[in-house]
Design a protein around this motif. Structure first.
Motif, PDB file in Angstrom:
ATOM      1  N   VAL A 146       2.893  -2.279  -7.830  1.00  0.00           N
ATOM      2  CA  VAL A 146       2.706  -3.402  -6.918  1.00  0.00           C
ATOM      3  C   VAL A 146       1.203  -3.618  -6.743  1.00  0.00           C
ATOM      4  CG1 VAL A 146       4.875  -3.085  -5.670  1.00  0.00           C
ATOM      5  CG2 VAL A 146       2.831  -1.856  -4.918  1.00  0.00           C
ATOM      6  N   ILE A 147       0.839  -4.765  -6.181  1.00  0.00           N
ATOM      7  CA  ILE A 147      -0.574  -5.092  -5.979  1.00  0.00           C
ATOM      8  C   ILE A 147      -0.819  -5.404  -4.507  1.00  0.00           C
ATOM      9  CG2 ILE A 147      -2.489  -6.563  -6.678  1.00  0.00           C
ATOM     10  CD1 ILE A 147      -0.942  -7.268  -9.212  1.00  0.00           C
ATOM     11  N   PRO A 148      -1.266  -4.434  -3.723  1.00  0.00           N
ATOM     12  CA  PRO A 148      -1.638  -4.727  -2.339  1.00  0.00           C
ATOM     13  C   PRO A 148      -2.885  -5.614  -2.336  1.00  0.00           C
ATOM     14  CG  PRO A 148      -1.337  -2.359  -2.706  1.00  0.00           C
ATOM     15  CD  PRO A 148      -1.407  -3.011  -4.044  1.00  0.00           C
ATOM     16  N   CYS A 176       0.838  -1.203   0.000  1.00  0.00           N
ATOM     17  CA  CYS A 176       0.000   0.000   0.000  1.00  0.00           C
ATOM     18  C   CYS A 176       0.872   1.252   0.000  1.00  0.00           C
ATOM     19  CB  CYS A 176      -0.920   0.007   1.217  1.00  0.00           C
ATOM     20  SG  CYS A 176      -2.383  -1.037   1.079  1.00  0.00           S
ATOM     21  N   VAL A 177       1.897   1.249   0.845  1.00  0.00           N
ATOM     22  CA  VAL A 177       2.796   2.403   0.928  1.00  0.00           C
ATOM     23  C   VAL A 177       3.573   2.560  -0.379  1.00  0.00           C
ATOM     24  CG1 VAL A 177       4.792   3.382   2.143  1.00  0.00           C
ATOM     25  CG2 VAL A 177       2.984   2.226   3.432  1.00  0.00           C
ATOM     26  N   LEU A 178       4.065   1.465  -0.920  1.00  0.00           N
ATOM     27  CA  LEU A 178       4.814   1.522  -2.179  1.00  0.00           C
ATOM     28  C   LEU A 178       3.933   2.019  -3.321  1.00  0.00           C
ATOM     29  CD1 LEU A 178       6.809  -1.837  -1.919  1.00  0.00           C
ATOM     30  CD2 LEU A 178       7.704   0.474  -1.584  1.00  0.00           C
ATOM     31  N   GLU A 191      -1.647 -12.327  -4.912  1.00  0.00           N
ATOM     32  CA  GLU A 191      -0.782 -11.267  -5.440  1.00  0.00           C
ATOM     33  C   GLU A 191       0.069 -11.789  -6.594  1.00  0.00           C
ATOM     34  OE1 GLU A 191       3.178  -8.740  -4.022  1.00  0.00           O
ATOM     35  OE2 GLU A 191       1.865  -9.629  -2.489  1.00  0.00           O
ATOM     36  N   LYS A 192       0.699 -12.932  -6.393  1.00  0.00           N
ATOM     37  CA  LYS A 192       1.558 -13.496  -7.435  1.00  0.00           C
ATOM     38  C   LYS A 192       0.742 -13.906  -8.661  1.00  0.00           C
ATOM     39  CE  LYS A 192       5.239 -13.016  -4.974  1.00  0.00           C
ATOM     40  NZ  LYS A 192       6.156 -11.889  -5.321  1.00  0.00           N
TER      41      LYS A 192
END
Length: 249
Positions: free
Chosen positions: A165-167, A155-157, A191-192
């Motif tokens: 990225v996928i939170p 989330c931060v990224l 996520e993967k």
């Protein structure tokens, strides 16, 4: 009985189709003000993916603390808690050296307040002492912080550092399995799986879209399938949460 994915053929089994479905979801819920959007310095009523506001990087610490505090707490409650906390303490150094009992009172309404107060205090101290008050911008460093798992870190990224990225929270995990994109039993596998199914250019919009969609339409119980724009492209693999089965009998 809930059908398994193997018993049905997905009506949307190629990347362009999945991207189209995601876009259709987003069109319905765009403008939804989720927690991590509301607390940004230049909050937008509608997210414009692909446009990054550098001010968000300056707000990384607030985003991190808010995400830690949001666990098992409604967005409305977390927003009030974060506002109250920031009126008293708003830097890594201030939270790191604040009396624990003061932090507990400030985060009390977010639930599990003692544990959360300890976590934000320890995390703030590490950021102050080890990172010179700057939130690290890598998954490897973020997940070492107390109370920070992959979802919080991503989330931060995503929000603060504009990274692809996928939170994956409960909504993303549930909907991805319900639609039939993945068949997984934990968020990391989801996520993967989503990383393989969607082009990297779409990753940043997945969390916002599916979380908003899960709150408004694809709810855990009694999803609004009749109002869903992807009704015909969804396998509807609906699993009733275990604690709710008795209530629905």
């Amino acid at each position: 009985m809930t059908p398994s994915i193997s018993s049905k053929i997905s009506p949307c089994d190629d990347q362009p189709c999945r991207v189209k479905v995601l876009t259709e979801m987003y069109t319905v819920i765009k403008g939804t003000e989720l927690l991590l959007e509301v607390i940004q310095p230049n909050s937008l009523s509608e997210i414009h993916f692909g446009e990054y506001d550098p001010e968000r990087k300056k707000n990384a610490f607030k985003t991190l603390i808010a995400t830690i505090l949001s666990a098992r707490s409604k967005d409305e409650t977390t927003i009030k808690v974060v506002d109250g906390l920031w009126n008293k303490y708003s830097t890594p150094e201030e939270i790191a050296y604040a009396p624990l009992e003061n932090l507990e009172k400030l985060v009390y309404s977010s639930g599990t307040y003692h544990q959360k107060a300890i976590r934000i205090k320890e995390t703030s101290k590490i950021i102050h002492e080890n990172f010179h008050n700057q939130v690290p911008d890598t998954l490897e460093e973020l997940v070492k912080l107390p109370g920070v798992g992959r979802k919080v870190a991503n989330c931060v990224l995503n929000i603060s550092f504009n990274k692809d990225v996928i939170p994956v929270d409960t909504h993303v995990h549930r909907i991805s399995n319900r639609v039939g994109w993945v068949k997984t039993n934990n968020p990391e596998k989801t996520e993967k799986g989503l990383e393989k199914l969607f082009p990297q250019s779409s990753w940043k919009m997945i969390n916002y879209t599916l979380v908003s969609f899960g709150k408004k339409i694809c709810k855990p119980i009694n999803p609004l399938c009749s109002e869903c724009p992807i009704n015909k492209k969804c396998l509807k693999l609906i699993k009733i949460p275990r604690k709710s089965k008795k209530a629905l009998k």
